[in-house]
Scaffold this motif. Sequence first.
Motif, PDB file in Angstrom:
ATOM      1  N   GLY A  26       0.825  -1.188   0.000  1.00  0.00           N
ATOM      2  CA  GLY A  26       0.000   0.000   0.000  1.00  0.00           C
ATOM      3  C   GLY A  26       0.863   1.243   0.000  1.00  0.00           C
ATOM      4  N   LEU A  27       0.430   2.279  -0.691  1.00  0.00           N
ATOM      5  CA  LEU A  27       1.163   3.540  -0.782  1.00  0.00           C
ATOM      6  C   LEU A  27       0.322   4.662  -0.206  1.00  0.00           C
ATOM      7  N   ASP A  28       0.949   5.452   0.628  1.00  0.00           N
ATOM      8  CA  ASP A  28       0.294   6.597   1.245  1.00  0.00           C
ATOM      9  C   ASP A  28       0.908   7.861   0.675  1.00  0.00           C
ATOM     10  N   GLY A  29       0.094   8.673   0.014  1.00  0.00           N
ATOM     11  CA  GLY A  29       0.573   9.934  -0.532  1.00  0.00           C
ATOM     12  C   GLY A  29      -0.157  11.093   0.108  1.00  0.00           C
ATOM     13  N   ALA A  30       0.098  12.273  -0.379  1.00  0.00           N
ATOM     14  CA  ALA A  30      -0.567  13.468   0.145  1.00  0.00           C
ATOM     15  C   ALA A  30      -1.982  13.511  -0.425  1.00  0.00           C
ATOM     16  N   ALA A  31      -2.871  12.715   0.172  1.00  0.00           N
ATOM     17  CA  ALA A  31      -4.228  12.570  -0.345  1.00  0.00           C
ATOM     18  C   ALA A  31      -5.021  13.857  -0.165  1.00  0.00           C
ATOM     19  N   GLY A  32      -6.213  13.873  -0.755  1.00  0.00           N
ATOM     20  CA  GLY A  32      -7.094  15.018  -0.590  1.00  0.00           C
ATOM     21  C   GLY A  32      -7.133  15.907  -1.807  1.00  0.00           C
ATOM     22  N   GLY A  33      -7.089  15.298  -2.998  1.00  0.00           N
ATOM     23  CA  GLY A  33      -7.211  16.083  -4.214  1.00  0.00           C
ATOM     24  C   GLY A  33      -8.490  16.890  -4.208  1.00  0.00           C
ATOM     25  N   THR A  34      -8.441  18.102  -4.732  1.00  0.00           N
ATOM     26  CA  THR A  34      -9.589  19.011  -4.661  1.00  0.00           C
ATOM     27  C   THR A  34     -10.452  18.985  -5.915  1.00  0.00           C
ATOM     28  N   LEU A  35     -10.007  18.319  -6.967  1.00  0.00           N
ATOM     29  CA  LEU A  35     -10.774  18.290  -8.209  1.00  0.00           C
ATOM     30  C   LEU A  35     -11.884  17.248  -8.128  1.00  0.00           C
TER      31      LEU A  35
END
Length: 270
Positions: A26-35
């Motif tokens: 699993g990969l954790d990135g800077a989630a929370g895209g606004t589009l």
Amino acid sequence: MTQVRKYLSELSLVERTVFKNLTMFGLDGAAGGTLDYLTLADALKLEVAKVSEISDGGSVPELLFENLADLPVLILDGEELLGAKQNRTVNLTILVPAGKTIKIPVSCVEAGRWQRESTHFEMSDRHHFARSRAAYAAEVSCSLQQDGSRRSDQGRVWADISAKAARMQAPSATQAMAEIFDRHRTSLESFVEAFSCGESQTGALFAIGSEIVGLDLFDRRTTLAAVLPKLVRSYAIDALEAEGGNGKGARKGEAEDFLSKLAEARVETY
């Protein structure tokens, strides 16, 4: 592209799951895209998008996509579309603006049919099998570099499907890739049940045995969760061919090395 490189460099491994000879990190990135956007599956289900042949005569490497929604629609490379004159898979990931009609680049995955079965395409529950998907992604990148087109080597795509069908004992009257997955559906679903999307997971890195074979990364968890079963099937159909499978899987260090190389890779824009 600086933003893309930054996103890649900040990825972290959050979970490792092994089933038979397939490993998912699993990969954790800077989630929370606004589009806001719709996935292709959701857009077709809501009947706010249509995919069809570009004309009555059709064209193997192109389809017509109509976005009737008031949101963009995300089409992922490798997604398979069924029907019309022959089944296709999408050559690259596209975000189609709201209300826009465009031609999308595709590859044929049913060499033995050129006869209309339906007016519009339907969505399948799988992606193109992973190794061939990686190969034609490289070809599309090459065609972009050479002449700005987005085409795969169609002959090689057909050859890959034919060879895989022979190895996996999945003959089809129309040489359809779909038959390979249908023939092994029970085994594939056992892989799907083994892998799930973690709470903070925005991407997944897959390995068959100890070999890293692919990575899929999104702007938010909900998109990954929606497409994960399809992605697992695309990797699992290759894992079924591979020998071994002692349940140990790839090591965390191998995945970290891959991510490091990816973050340092040269970026090209077209």
